[in-house]
Design an enzyme around this catalytic site. Structure first.
Site, PDB file in Angstrom:
ATOM      1  N   SER A   1     -13.536  26.678 -27.827  1.00  0.00           N
ATOM      2  CA  SER A   1     -13.665  25.480 -28.646  1.00  0.00           C
ATOM      3  C   SER A   1     -12.545  25.477 -29.674  1.00  0.00           C
ATOM      4  CB  SER A   1     -15.028  25.481 -29.332  1.00  0.00           C
ATOM      5  OG  SER A   1     -14.974  24.749 -30.532  1.00  0.00           O
TER       6      SER A   1
ATOM      7  N   GLU B   1     -18.791  22.203 -15.569  1.00  0.00           N
ATOM      8  CA  GLU B   1     -19.122  20.853 -16.067  1.00  0.00           C
ATOM      9  C   GLU B   1     -18.242  19.799 -15.410  1.00  0.00           C
ATOM     10  OE1 GLU B   1     -19.240  20.812 -20.422  1.00  0.00           O
ATOM     11  OE2 GLU B   1     -19.976  22.850 -20.331  1.00  0.00           O
TER      12      GLU B   1
ATOM     13  N   ASN C   1     -17.048  28.241 -23.162  1.00  0.00           N
ATOM     14  CA  ASN C   1     -17.667  27.085 -22.500  1.00  0.00           C
ATOM     15  C   ASN C   1     -17.445  27.085 -20.983  1.00  0.00           C
ATOM     16  OD1 ASN C   1     -18.529  26.042 -24.955  1.00  0.00           O
ATOM     17  ND2 ASN C   1     -16.612  24.926 -25.272  1.00  0.00           N
TER      18      ASN C   1
ATOM     19  N   LYS D   1      -8.184   3.561   2.078  1.00  0.00           N
ATOM     20  CA  LYS D   1      -7.406   4.797   1.961  1.00  0.00           C
ATOM     21  C   LYS D   1      -7.559   5.472   0.602  1.00  0.00           C
ATOM     22  CE  LYS D   1      -4.228   2.455   4.092  1.00  0.00           C
ATOM     23  NZ  LYS D   1      -5.215   1.701   4.917  1.00  0.00           N
TER      24      LYS D   1
ATOM     25  N   GLN E   1      -7.479  -2.237   3.643  1.00  0.00           N
ATOM     26  CA  GLN E   1      -6.439  -1.415   3.037  1.00  0.00           C
ATOM     27  C   GLN E   1      -7.021  -0.554   1.906  1.00  0.00           C
ATOM     28  OE1 GLN E   1      -2.289  -2.837   2.699  1.00  0.00           O
ATOM     29  NE2 GLN E   1      -2.677  -2.924   0.492  1.00  0.00           N
TER      30      GLN E   1
ATOM     31  N   LYS F   1     -17.386  30.149 -29.383  1.00  0.00           N
ATOM     32  CA  LYS F   1     -17.738  29.443 -28.142  1.00  0.00           C
ATOM     33  C   LYS F   1     -16.987  29.944 -26.915  1.00  0.00           C
ATOM     34  CE  LYS F   1     -20.077  26.258 -27.513  1.00  0.00           C
ATOM     35  NZ  LYS F   1     -19.941  24.854 -27.866  1.00  0.00           N
TER      36      LYS F   1
ATOM     37  N   ASN G   1      -2.282  -3.009  12.955  1.00  0.00           N
ATOM     38  CA  ASN G   1      -3.733  -2.815  12.844  1.00  0.00           C
ATOM     39  C   ASN G   1      -4.218  -1.593  13.632  1.00  0.00           C
ATOM     40  OD1 ASN G   1      -3.516  -5.106  11.404  1.00  0.00           O
ATOM     41  ND2 ASN G   1      -4.607  -6.448  12.826  1.00  0.00           N
TER      42      ASN G   1
ATOM     43  N   THR H   1     -39.981  26.524 -10.747  1.00  0.00           N
ATOM     44  CA  THR H   1     -40.272  25.151 -10.340  1.00  0.00           C
ATOM     45  C   THR H   1     -40.508  24.404 -11.647  1.00  0.00           C
ATOM     46  OG1 THR H   1     -42.654  25.502 -10.186  1.00  0.00           O
ATOM     47  CG2 THR H   1     -41.406  25.870  -8.169  1.00  0.00           C
ATOM     48  N   HIS H   2     -40.134  23.149 -11.714  1.00  0.00           N
ATOM     49  CA  HIS H   2     -40.211  22.361 -12.955  1.00  0.00           C
ATOM     50  C   HIS H   2     -39.492  23.050 -14.112  1.00  0.00           C
ATOM     51  CE1 HIS H   2     -43.517  20.208 -10.862  1.00  0.00           C
ATOM     52  NE2 HIS H   2     -43.892  21.426 -10.501  1.00  0.00           N
TER      53      HIS H   2
ATOM     54  N   TYR I   1      -9.626  -7.009  12.046  1.00  0.00           N
ATOM     55  CA  TYR I   1      -8.980  -6.479  10.844  1.00  0.00           C
ATOM     56  C   TYR I   1      -8.980  -7.513   9.725  1.00  0.00           C
ATOM     57  CZ  TYR I   1      -5.516  -4.677   7.592  1.00  0.00           C
ATOM     58  OH  TYR I   1      -4.900  -4.239   6.448  1.00  0.00           O
TER      59      TYR I   1
ATOM     60  N   SER J   1       0.828  -1.211   0.000  1.00  0.00           N
ATOM     61  CA  SER J   1       0.000   0.000   0.000  1.00  0.00           C
ATOM     62  C   SER J   1       0.860   1.258   0.000  1.00  0.00           C
ATOM     63  CB  SER J   1      -0.932  -0.005   1.221  1.00  0.00           C
ATOM     64  OG  SER J   1      -0.209  -0.219   2.407  1.00  0.00           O
TER      65      SER J   1
END
Ligand code: ARG
Length: 458
Positions: A276, A289, A284, A324, A321, A282, A109, A154-155, A316, A22
């Site tokens: 773009s 996003e 963006n 993490k 492991q 454009k 542990n 709303t909606h 344990y 690990s």
């Protein structure tokens, strides 16, 4: 070097070693592992379990290792099984037998259970600070736009007038709750598992409280089996982090809509938007996003943790492991999102004229028109119906409630008078929604004040 040689006649297969190790992700807990070991060694000496000289050698050796790791003089051996193995091996190479006494009365542990808690506690404060910054940016913007009328939806249909400040402060509430959830999770996690040993504690007369106190914990865990096998806190934190992402993602979705030419309520600053490769016109909202997209990743981390834990017998198991990478990724992702999101909000340009224009065209004052008739004594249901007829008439004639002539009003209901135009003015519709929690500018300003007070107390 393995910590568990003796019983084995062969080295671990190389590829298996890589699979089992690990170190690639737990090396980020090096400082916490060292801090935990220093507290353990001090406690062992205090209890007379190791000598004061050995404890001193351990402390100095560990401090040197930490300094060397920080300065880059010491490289982590990526073939090590984990960070605990690496540090103990390095310590013993440096100080000899004293290093071999460090692990008395301890297991990896309880050591790893301790390290994750310490690490997450350390990660938590900077994240809380980032959330606080976002909320305070929201408050500044909300205060500035407390009077900026916009349609509430709303909606996704224009519904009733609110202000941009009121809309923004809804997000402040969400992020305040997020801080509360993180606080709760961290408070519950604030117990030291050190002394739980592998699973059944130990026969040495450890002073668990002393070690816990030295490490800044509020107390110790109450059951050694639970101490080593509890990962609830990773799940609670990932869950709180997931909710932060839900909120950031909803906010992002609105930013994306508002930037579109269909809305044009805001324009992102050039420094926080992208172009773009083919379409020269454009601009963006990539950052928003990406934040929306990364929500999925944090939910995935939460799902990983829930699934890893759900079938594990006590105590344990190596499955744990896997905790993490998931919880670290959730922290890293939320932190990276906040770092990009907050300045994007701070620098966005708010196009209040467009908001007002959109508010003027959607009959969002129809409820206020009905309420006007209620004020003149008509039952609400009749007032609702009369207003519906007026809206239909407006749609037929290409008018709005503001531009519909009074005789058209009177034709539907003779209670209408010239004061109807004032009653349905957008500013009035907003200003009169003074109920606690409502969008009246004075309410929004009061809410900003309350939220800032909460932030100052935190
Ligand atoms: N690398 C391990 C983990 O992250 C440390 C604990 C190892 N304990 C063990 N008994 N193999 O969980």
């Amino acid at each position: 070097m393995k910590l568990w040689t003796g019983r084995f006649r062969k080295e671990l297969d190389k590829k298996t070693n890589d699979f089992n190790s690990s170190i690639s992700f737990d090396s980020r807990m090096a400082a916490e592992d060292i801090t935990g070991s220093m507290a353990h060694a001090a406690m062992l000496a205090k209890q007379g379990i190791i000598s004061a000289e050995d404890a001193k050698a351990i402390q100095n050796g560990l401090a040197d290792i930490l300094a060397d790791l920080k300065s880059g003089r010491l490289d982590i051996d990526m073939d090590s099984e984990d960070i605990h193995t690496f540090i103990e091996t390095e310590l013993t190479a440096r100080i000899g037998d004293a290093g071999k006494r460090l692990h008395t009365g301890r297991s990896r542990n309880d050591q790893v259970a301790l390290d994750i808690r310490l690490y997450l506690k350390n990660r938590y404060l900077p994240l809380k600070q980032q959330l606080t910054e976002l909320i305070s940016v929201i408050c500044d913007k909300a205060e500035k736009y407390a009077d900026a009328v916009m349609p509430g939806y709303t909606h996704m249909q224009r519904a009733q007038p609110v202000t941009f400040g009121h809309h923004l402060m809804a997000y402040a509430e969400m992020f305040i709750r997020d801080i509360g959830r993180l606080d709760d999770a961290v408070n519950r996690m604030d117990l030291s598992p050190l002394g739980s040993g592998a699973l059944a504690s130990t026969t040495y007369p450890l002073d668990r409280e002393a070690a816990a106190k030295a490490l800044g914990f509020g107390g110790v865990t109450d059951n050694s089996l639970d101490g080593v096998s509890d990962r609830d806190f990773t799940i609670e934190l990932a869950s709180a982090l997931s909710l932060i992402m839900v909120h950031l993602s909803r906010f992002s979705e609105e930013i994306i809509l508002w930037c579109s030419w269909e809305f044009r309520f805001i324009e992102l600053d050039d420094a926080f938007s992208t172009g773009s490769s083919i379409m020269p016109q454009k601009k963006n909202p990539d950052i928003a996003e990406l934040v929306r997209g990364k929500a999925g990743r944090v939910f995935g981390d939460l799902m990983t943790l829930l699934t890893v834990m759900k079938g594990l017998p006590l105590a344990y198991n190596k499955d744990m492991q896997e905790d993490k990478e998931a919880v670290f990724d959730a922290f890293d992702t939320v932190s990276a999102c906040l770092a990009a999101f907050t300045p994007m909000i701070d620098t966005m340009h708010v196009l209040t004229d467009n908001m007002r224009r959109a508010a003027a065209n959607g009959f969002i004052n129809a409820t206020d028109c009905a309420d006007y008739l209620v004020g003149k004594g008509l039952p609400f249901r009749d007032a609702y119906k009369a207003t519906g007829c007026l809206v239909a008439a407006c749609i037929d004639k290409g008018l709005t409630l503001e531009t519909l002539p009074l005789d058209e009003y009177k034709a539907v209901c003779d209670l209408f008078d010239n004061d109807i135009y004032d009653a349905i003015s957008l500013d009035r519709c907003v200003a009169t929604r003074r109920v606690y929690g409502g969008p009246a500018p004075e309410n929004v300003r009061a809410q900003v004040k309350r939220v800032r007070e909460i932030l100052n107390k935190n």
